[in-house]
Design a protein around this motif. Structure first.
Motif, mmCIF file in Angstrom:
data_model
loop_
_atom_site.group_PDB
_atom_site.id
_atom_site.type_symbol
_atom_site.label_atom_id
_atom_site.label_comp_id
_atom_site.label_asym_id
_atom_site.label_seq_id
_atom_site.Cartn_x
_atom_site.Cartn_y
_atom_site.Cartn_z
ATOM 1 N N ARG A 52 0.824 -1.212 0.000
ATOM 2 C CA ARG A 52 0.000 0.000 0.000
ATOM 3 C C ARG A 52 0.859 1.263 0.000
ATOM 4 O O ARG A 52 0.508 2.264 -0.627
ATOM 5 C CB ARG A 52 -0.909 0.012 1.232
ATOM 6 N N TYR A 57 -0.993 5.064 -7.205
ATOM 7 C CA TYR A 57 -2.448 5.212 -7.100
ATOM 8 C C TYR A 57 -2.978 5.954 -8.326
ATOM 9 O O TYR A 57 -2.686 7.129 -8.535
ATOM 10 C CB TYR A 57 -2.824 5.962 -5.816
ATOM 11 N N PRO A 60 -9.236 7.143 -9.367
ATOM 12 C CA PRO A 60 -10.326 6.222 -8.990
ATOM 13 C C PRO A 60 -11.558 6.436 -9.864
ATOM 14 O O PRO A 60 -11.680 7.440 -10.572
ATOM 15 C CB PRO A 60 -10.620 6.614 -7.533
ATOM 16 N N ARG A 297 -8.689 1.260 3.155
ATOM 17 C CA ARG A 297 -8.309 1.164 1.745
ATOM 18 C C ARG A 297 -9.095 2.151 0.882
ATOM 19 O O ARG A 297 -8.532 2.813 0.011
ATOM 20 C CB ARG A 297 -8.520 -0.263 1.250
ATOM 21 N N LYS A 298 -10.383 2.239 1.129
ATOM 22 C CA LYS A 298 -11.201 3.167 0.341
ATOM 23 C C LYS A 298 -10.751 4.600 0.525
ATOM 24 O O LYS A 298 -10.667 5.370 -0.441
ATOM 25 C CB LYS A 298 -12.677 3.019 0.733
ATOM 26 N N TYR A 300 -7.719 5.797 1.516
ATOM 27 C CA TYR A 300 -6.402 6.103 0.977
ATOM 28 C C TYR A 300 -6.292 5.856 -0.528
ATOM 29 O O TYR A 300 -5.420 6.425 -1.181
ATOM 30 C CB TYR A 300 -5.319 5.342 1.748
ATOM 31 N N ASP A 301 -7.161 5.019 -1.085
ATOM 32 C CA ASP A 301 -7.217 4.906 -2.541
ATOM 33 C C ASP A 301 -7.583 6.252 -3.155
ATOM 34 O O ASP A 301 -7.110 6.610 -4.238
ATOM 35 C CB ASP A 301 -8.242 3.854 -2.963
ATOM 36 N N GLU A 302 -8.416 6.993 -2.460
ATOM 37 C CA GLU A 302 -8.827 8.318 -2.922
ATOM 38 C C GLU A 302 -7.808 9.372 -2.527
ATOM 39 O O GLU A 302 -7.402 10.213 -3.346
ATOM 40 C CB GLU A 302 -10.187 8.669 -2.301
ATOM 41 N N ASN A 304 -4.632 9.171 -1.801
ATOM 42 C CA ASN A 304 -3.306 9.058 -2.402
ATOM 43 C C ASN A 304 -3.312 9.246 -3.913
ATOM 44 O O ASN A 304 -2.239 9.300 -4.525
ATOM 45 C CB ASN A 304 -2.685 7.695 -2.072
ATOM 46 N N ALA A 305 -4.473 9.312 -4.522
ATOM 47 C CA ALA A 305 -4.569 9.539 -5.972
ATOM 48 C C ALA A 305 -4.587 11.038 -6.225
ATOM 49 O O ALA A 305 -5.537 11.727 -5.857
ATOM 50 C CB ALA A 305 -5.825 8.878 -6.534
#
Length: 463
Positions: A52, A57, A60, A297-298, A300-302, A304-305
């Motif tokens: 991670r 990233y 999304p 996860r949801k 940091y997926d956002e 970090n992008a």
């Protein structure tokens, strides 16, 4: 060279991040002997965290597949309404074959959500859009990553941002008759400028403006973000944070403010909080707390992008909004699409509603910064304006999460519905006599502050 160095480092780390993901799965797969080893769960969690932290990233998806309208689950289809070099106007089209629901959908207000162009993608407003879709037709500005825009498409300035917003408003007015505009954070300033210029020209205006957590007057209750912009010179930003896109991208050679620098700044604001969040993620993996793991996860997926911003747009925003305060001083001139400079006059806005929203604990846009719009829009009477402070909400809480859905959204929904019923008339075009009188009158400076058709056959309709 910093951008090239960063990309080289990222490219070198990518295989190791992928390997860490594979290793994590090896130690959790029950059919493999690795999962039977002592400490297998901890080893898997460590590899997962390594993956991670080292992965790249990408942008999304909004991933809004359905929304519930009056108890009926309605499918959603995304489509691009307008495609410009640096932005797409994305529409969330709702489909139904239920006559009563279709009648409801067709009668609901149209909302243009202007997403921030400040480092993150428009998907940061996913919860905003999903909630709005229950009661509105929704379109959003989906800004493009500047490193993916070829040099042949030209530069992008703050003036272009203002002109884009006007084009999108006119587009929706042409289809639906009119619309409401909601701006979140950074776009509150260019949106106010766009509507002001339309008012000064006598164009048809949106029915209402909702402005949330934005730096209309960054002098009030300055935050760490404001202080950085105000304490450093324009030349410092130009010399220290602007780089050219490396050759491997379509926008090679374009001057940008890289997204990874913006992300570093975000993390640096609360390093302890992010470190604790990653440690908690590791512990949740070990314990098998899947709900907490997925929530992390949801987020940091956002988070970090990130995307790159065109240098001209970024630098002009620093100067106009955070250093010279041109909007509140009445000195901001914007070049229209014909290249003519026009002065931004918020006092010319009439006949529409203005709602401002702030979070009590906002550490990005301080208290009073967004509410300052009421001081500038003197042509909007108190009966058509409202300010709301969300208690206990931080910056993200006013447009995402429980406080947005339970506290802020009911206020926004009610305000839009009120002005949809009112159907505000278009602003009257100033006559020469009126314009001359306005030009001659002394400008009042903003006061400084410390802070249903029957079913014939089964078909699918859309709205």
């Amino acid at each position: 060279m910093l951008y090239q160095f960063y990309e080289t480092q990222r490219s070198m780390m990518e295989p190791f991040a992928d390997l860490a993901e594979v290793a994590s799965r090896l130690f959790t797969n029950p059919v493999l002997p690795f999962a039977q080893l002592p400490m297998a769960q901890r080893i898997s969690a460590a590899y997962d965290l390594m993956h991670r932290l080292g992965k790249d990233y990408e942008k999304p998806e909004f991933n809004i597949r359905t929304v519930r309208v009056n108890g009926v689950e309605v499918p959603i289809h995304e489509q691009v309404e307008v495609d410009l070099p640096f932005c797409e106007l994305r529409r969330f089209k709702r489909f139904t074959d239920d006559p009563a629901t279709l009648t409801t959908l067709k009668s609901q207000p149209v909302v243009l959500v202007v997403a921030p162009l400040s480092g993150h993608y428009a998907t940061l407003l996913r919860d905003t859009v999903r909630t709005l879709l229950q009661d509105h037709k929704v379109c959003i500005t989906d800004w493009k990553n500047a490193r993916l825009v070829p040099m042949s498409d030209g530069e992008f300035h703050l003036d272009d941002y203002v002109n884009y917003v006007q084009r999108f408003i006119r587009h929706l007015q042409g289809i639906y008759g009119n619309c409401h505009v909601m701006s979140v954070c950074q776009p509150t300033v260019p949106v106010l400028a766009a509507v002001s210029l339309m008012a000064s020209r006598g164009e048809k205006l949106p029915l209402s403006m909702t402005m949330m957590g934005g730096p209309i007057d960054a002098r009030k209750s300055p935050t760490a973000v404001n202080n950085l912009a105000m304490q450093r010179s324009f030349e410092w930003f130009e010399n220290n944070v602007i780089y050219r896109v490396p050759d491997k991208f379509p926008g090679a050679g374009r001057r940008v403010y890289p997204g990874f620098l913006q992300h570093t700044g975000f993390v640096a604001m609360n390093p302890d909080r992010h470190a604790k969040s990653h440690y908690d993620y590791f512990q949740d993996l070990v314990k098998g707390d899947n709900d907490s793991v997925e929530a992390h996860r949801k987020f940091y997926d956002e988070y970090n992008a990130v995307l790159d911003m065109d240098a001209d747009y970024y630098l002009e925003t620093i100067r106009t909004v955070f250093q010279e305060f041109q909007l509140v001083h009445g000195t901001w001139h914007v070049k229209n699409e014909q290249g003519q400079a026009e002065r931004v006059r918020p006092q010319d806005i009439r006949g529409i509603g203005l709602l401002t929203v702030e979070g009590e604990l906002d550490d990005i846009s301080g208290s009073g910064q967004t509410a300052a719009a009421h001081e500038l829009c003197t042509g909007i009477p108190p009966t058509h304006s409202r300010h709301y402070e969300a208690k206990g909400a931080g910056h993200y809480g006013i447009f995402s999460g429980r406080r947005w859905r339970e506290m802020v959204y009911p206020v926004v929904k009610s305000f839009i519905a009120e002005h949809e019923r009112g159907q505000a008339a278009p602003a009257a075009k100033p006559t020469r006599k009126t314009a001359a009188k306005k030009a001659a009158a002394p400008r009042k400076a903003a006061a400084p502050s410390p802070a249903a058709a029957p079913r014939a056959r089964r078909t699918t309709a859309k709205a």
